[in-house]
Design a protein around this motif. Structure first.
Motif, PDB file in Angstrom:
ATOM      1  N   LYS A  80       0.840  -1.194   0.000  1.00  0.00           N
ATOM      2  CA  LYS A  80       0.000   0.000   0.000  1.00  0.00           C
ATOM      3  C   LYS A  80       0.880   1.251   0.000  1.00  0.00           C
ATOM      4  N   SER A  81       0.511   2.215  -0.817  1.00  0.00           N
ATOM      5  CA  SER A  81       1.268   3.464  -0.904  1.00  0.00           C
ATOM      6  C   SER A  81       0.499   4.546  -0.160  1.00  0.00           C
ATOM      7  N   CYS A  82       0.952   4.890   1.035  1.00  0.00           N
ATOM      8  CA  CYS A  82       0.216   5.871   1.821  1.00  0.00           C
ATOM      9  C   CYS A  82       1.131   6.568   2.809  1.00  0.00           C
ATOM     10  N   VAL A  83       0.610   7.665   3.364  1.00  0.00           N
ATOM     11  CA  VAL A  83       1.252   8.380   4.463  1.00  0.00           C
ATOM     12  C   VAL A  83       0.241   8.445   5.595  1.00  0.00           C
ATOM     13  N   LEU A  84       0.689   8.196   6.812  1.00  0.00           N
ATOM     14  CA  LEU A  84      -0.180   8.248   7.976  1.00  0.00           C
ATOM     15  C   LEU A  84       0.121   9.479   8.815  1.00  0.00           C
ATOM     16  N   ILE A  85      -0.933  10.219   9.171  1.00  0.00           N
ATOM     17  CA  ILE A  85      -0.847  11.257  10.189  1.00  0.00           C
ATOM     18  C   ILE A  85      -1.437  10.621  11.439  1.00  0.00           C
ATOM     19  N   MET A  86      -0.634  10.459  12.473  1.00  0.00           N
ATOM     20  CA  MET A  86      -1.069   9.702  13.643  1.00  0.00           C
ATOM     21  C   MET A  86      -0.991  10.561  14.896  1.00  0.00           C
ATOM     22  N   ASP A  87      -2.142  10.782  15.537  1.00  0.00           N
ATOM     23  CA  ASP A  87      -2.123  11.494  16.808  1.00  0.00           C
ATOM     24  C   ASP A  87      -1.468  10.603  17.854  1.00  0.00           C
ATOM     25  N   ARG A  88      -0.652  11.209  18.696  1.00  0.00           N
ATOM     26  CA  ARG A  88       0.092  10.445  19.701  1.00  0.00           C
ATOM     27  C   ARG A  88      -0.859   9.780  20.704  1.00  0.00           C
ATOM     28  N   MET A  89      -1.917  10.492  21.106  1.00  0.00           N
ATOM     29  CA  MET A  89      -2.874   9.936  22.057  1.00  0.00           C
ATOM     30  C   MET A  89      -4.234   9.799  21.385  1.00  0.00           C
ATOM     31  N   VAL A  90      -4.718   8.576  21.265  1.00  0.00           N
ATOM     32  CA  VAL A  90      -6.021   8.299  20.666  1.00  0.00           C
ATOM     33  C   VAL A  90      -6.821   7.455  21.647  1.00  0.00           C
ATOM     34  N   ASP A  91      -7.995   7.953  22.027  1.00  0.00           N
ATOM     35  CA  ASP A  91      -8.832   7.264  23.026  1.00  0.00           C
ATOM     36  C   ASP A  91      -8.048   6.991  24.314  1.00  0.00           C
ATOM     37  N   ASN A  92      -7.243   7.997  24.705  1.00  0.00           N
ATOM     38  CA  ASN A  92      -6.441   7.933  25.937  1.00  0.00           C
ATOM     39  C   ASN A  92      -5.400   6.815  25.928  1.00  0.00           C
ATOM     40  N   VAL A  93      -5.031   6.363  24.749  1.00  0.00           N
ATOM     41  CA  VAL A  93      -3.999   5.335  24.592  1.00  0.00           C
ATOM     42  C   VAL A  93      -2.875   5.894  23.730  1.00  0.00           C
ATOM     43  N   ASP A  94      -1.625   5.640  24.129  1.00  0.00           N
ATOM     44  CA  ASP A  94      -0.475   6.099  23.357  1.00  0.00           C
ATOM     45  C   ASP A  94      -0.374   5.277  22.074  1.00  0.00           C
ATOM     46  N   SER A  95      -0.593   5.927  20.936  1.00  0.00           N
ATOM     47  CA  SER A  95      -0.603   5.206  19.663  1.00  0.00           C
ATOM     48  C   SER A  95       0.785   4.781  19.213  1.00  0.00           C
ATOM     49  N   LEU A  96       1.829   5.194  19.950  1.00  0.00           N
ATOM     50  CA  LEU A  96       3.166   4.713  19.595  1.00  0.00           C
ATOM     51  C   LEU A  96       3.251   3.192  19.702  1.00  0.00           C
ATOM     52  N   ALA A  97       2.432   2.604  20.576  1.00  0.00           N
ATOM     53  CA  ALA A  97       2.429   1.148  20.692  1.00  0.00           C
ATOM     54  C   ALA A  97       1.981   0.510  19.368  1.00  0.00           C
ATOM     55  N   ILE A  98       0.997   1.125  18.723  1.00  0.00           N
ATOM     56  CA  ILE A  98       0.542   0.633  17.419  1.00  0.00           C
ATOM     57  C   ILE A  98       1.640   0.803  16.391  1.00  0.00           C
ATOM     58  N   LEU A  99       2.275   1.979  16.417  1.00  0.00           N
ATOM     59  CA  LEU A  99       3.337   2.260  15.457  1.00  0.00           C
ATOM     60  C   LEU A  99       4.500   1.293  15.633  1.00  0.00           C
ATOM     61  N   GLU A 100       4.843   1.006  16.865  1.00  0.00           N
ATOM     62  CA  GLU A 100       5.938   0.059  17.124  1.00  0.00           C
ATOM     63  C   GLU A 100       5.603  -1.333  16.595  1.00  0.00           C
ATOM     64  N   ARG A 101       4.330  -1.723  16.690  1.00  0.00           N
ATOM     65  CA  ARG A 101       3.929  -3.021  16.136  1.00  0.00           C
ATOM     66  C   ARG A 101       4.023  -3.023  14.618  1.00  0.00           C
ATOM     67  N   LEU A 102       3.657  -1.910  14.005  1.00  0.00           N
ATOM     68  CA  LEU A 102       3.787  -1.803  12.551  1.00  0.00           C
ATOM     69  C   LEU A 102       5.248  -1.963  12.123  1.00  0.00           C
ATOM     70  N   ARG A 103       6.125  -1.235  12.814  1.00  0.00           N
ATOM     71  CA  ARG A 103       7.542  -1.286  12.460  1.00  0.00           C
ATOM     72  C   ARG A 103       8.132  -2.674  12.725  1.00  0.00           C
ATOM     73  N   ALA A 104       7.709  -3.318  13.797  1.00  0.00           N
ATOM     74  CA  ALA A 104       8.215  -4.652  14.125  1.00  0.00           C
ATOM     75  C   ALA A 104       7.831  -5.679  13.061  1.00  0.00           C
ATOM     76  N   SER A 105       6.720  -5.413  12.381  1.00  0.00           N
ATOM     77  CA  SER A 105       6.274  -6.324  11.325  1.00  0.00           C
ATOM     78  C   SER A 105       6.950  -6.042   9.991  1.00  0.00           C
ATOM     79  N   GLY A 106       7.841  -5.040   9.971  1.00  0.00           N
ATOM     80  CA  GLY A 106       8.545  -4.699   8.739  1.00  0.00           C
ATOM     81  C   GLY A 106       7.886  -3.608   7.928  1.00  0.00           C
ATOM     82  N   ASN A 107       6.817  -3.020   8.435  1.00  0.00           N
ATOM     83  CA  ASN A 107       6.094  -1.978   7.719  1.00  0.00           C
ATOM     84  C   ASN A 107       6.886  -0.671   7.730  1.00  0.00           C
TER      85      ASN A 107
END
Length: 232
Positions: free
Chosen positions: A51-78
């Protein structure tokens, strides 16, 4: 601003409806479509392999630090380009955001023009740009030989101006902000009250745009600068 939306989609992971609407409207004014994501599952789907895209990601979403999601993306090679937006402004938090997988980190509140410029920079970035020669119109640069030529005119310049021009030539027809230049060329982080960019840009302009030549380096009032081709 050139519309390259057919090549790269822009997605926003944001739970603040008001801010999301402002961002979507600002990009729409530039002819760019931003699609709002509501869940992590949606985010993972749109940023999947191929997929060819750019993500704008708020750091805090629903009172959860979205860096955890980003770290999972990167760990999967994304390697999807991601700009993190956040009110967490300390140096440690910015470092955490970049080390967590962000390609850029923009502190709230921010100017929409700067967010658009930063996203455009990510859209044009190649995963591994190893070009050693650059050209924009009649302007050419040999990075290894450290030479710059416009037409038949050789243009000597000191290292800092060379780096500044390289930054611009890797982003032709793209507005870049002073903050982007300070962070990339000078390696400064955070808010800095200085006119160093304008001073060096003025010197660079006088060298690149000679008498009788079509101006290539232009100011974008309230935002930054843009390098355009002279062969149009």
């Amino acid at each position: 601003m050139k519309d390259t939306s057919e090549q790269t989609s822009i997605f926003l992971f944001e739970d603040d409806a008001g801010l999301a609407s402002e961002i979507i409207l600002a990009f729409a004014r530039e002819g760019l479509t931003v699609l709002l994501l509501a869940t992590e599952d949606e985010l993972v789907t749109v940023a999947g392999p191929g997929k060819s895209c750019v993500l704008i990601m708020d750091r805090m979403v629903d009172n959860v630090d979205s860096l955890a999601i980003l770290e999972r993306l990167r760990a999967s090679g994304n390697r999807t380009p991601v700009i993190v937006i956040s009110s967490l402004a300390s140096v440690d938090e910015r470092i955490k955001g970049l080390k967590g997988g962000g390609d850029d980190y923009l502190i709230k509140p921010f100017a929409m023009g700067e967010l658009i410029a930063r996203v455009e920079s990510l859209r044009r970035r190649t995963p591994d740009d190893r070009r050693t020669t650059l050209s924009v119109g009649t302007l050419s640069m040999d990075i290894i030989g450290r030479t710059v030529v416009r037409g038949k005119r050789s243009i000597p310049m000191p290292p800092r101006e060379f780096s500044l021009l390289e930054f611009l030539m890797r982003r032709p027809d793209q507005v870049v902000t002073r903050t982007m230049i300070l962070e990339d060329v000078w390696k400064y982080k955070g808010t800095i009250d200085t006119n160093i960019v304008d001073v060096h840009m003025g010197n660079l302009r006088r060298k690149i745009d000679g008498e009788g030549e079509v101006p290539m380096i232009k100011s974008q009032r309230g935002i930054g600068f843009i390098l355009t081709s002279d062969d149009r």
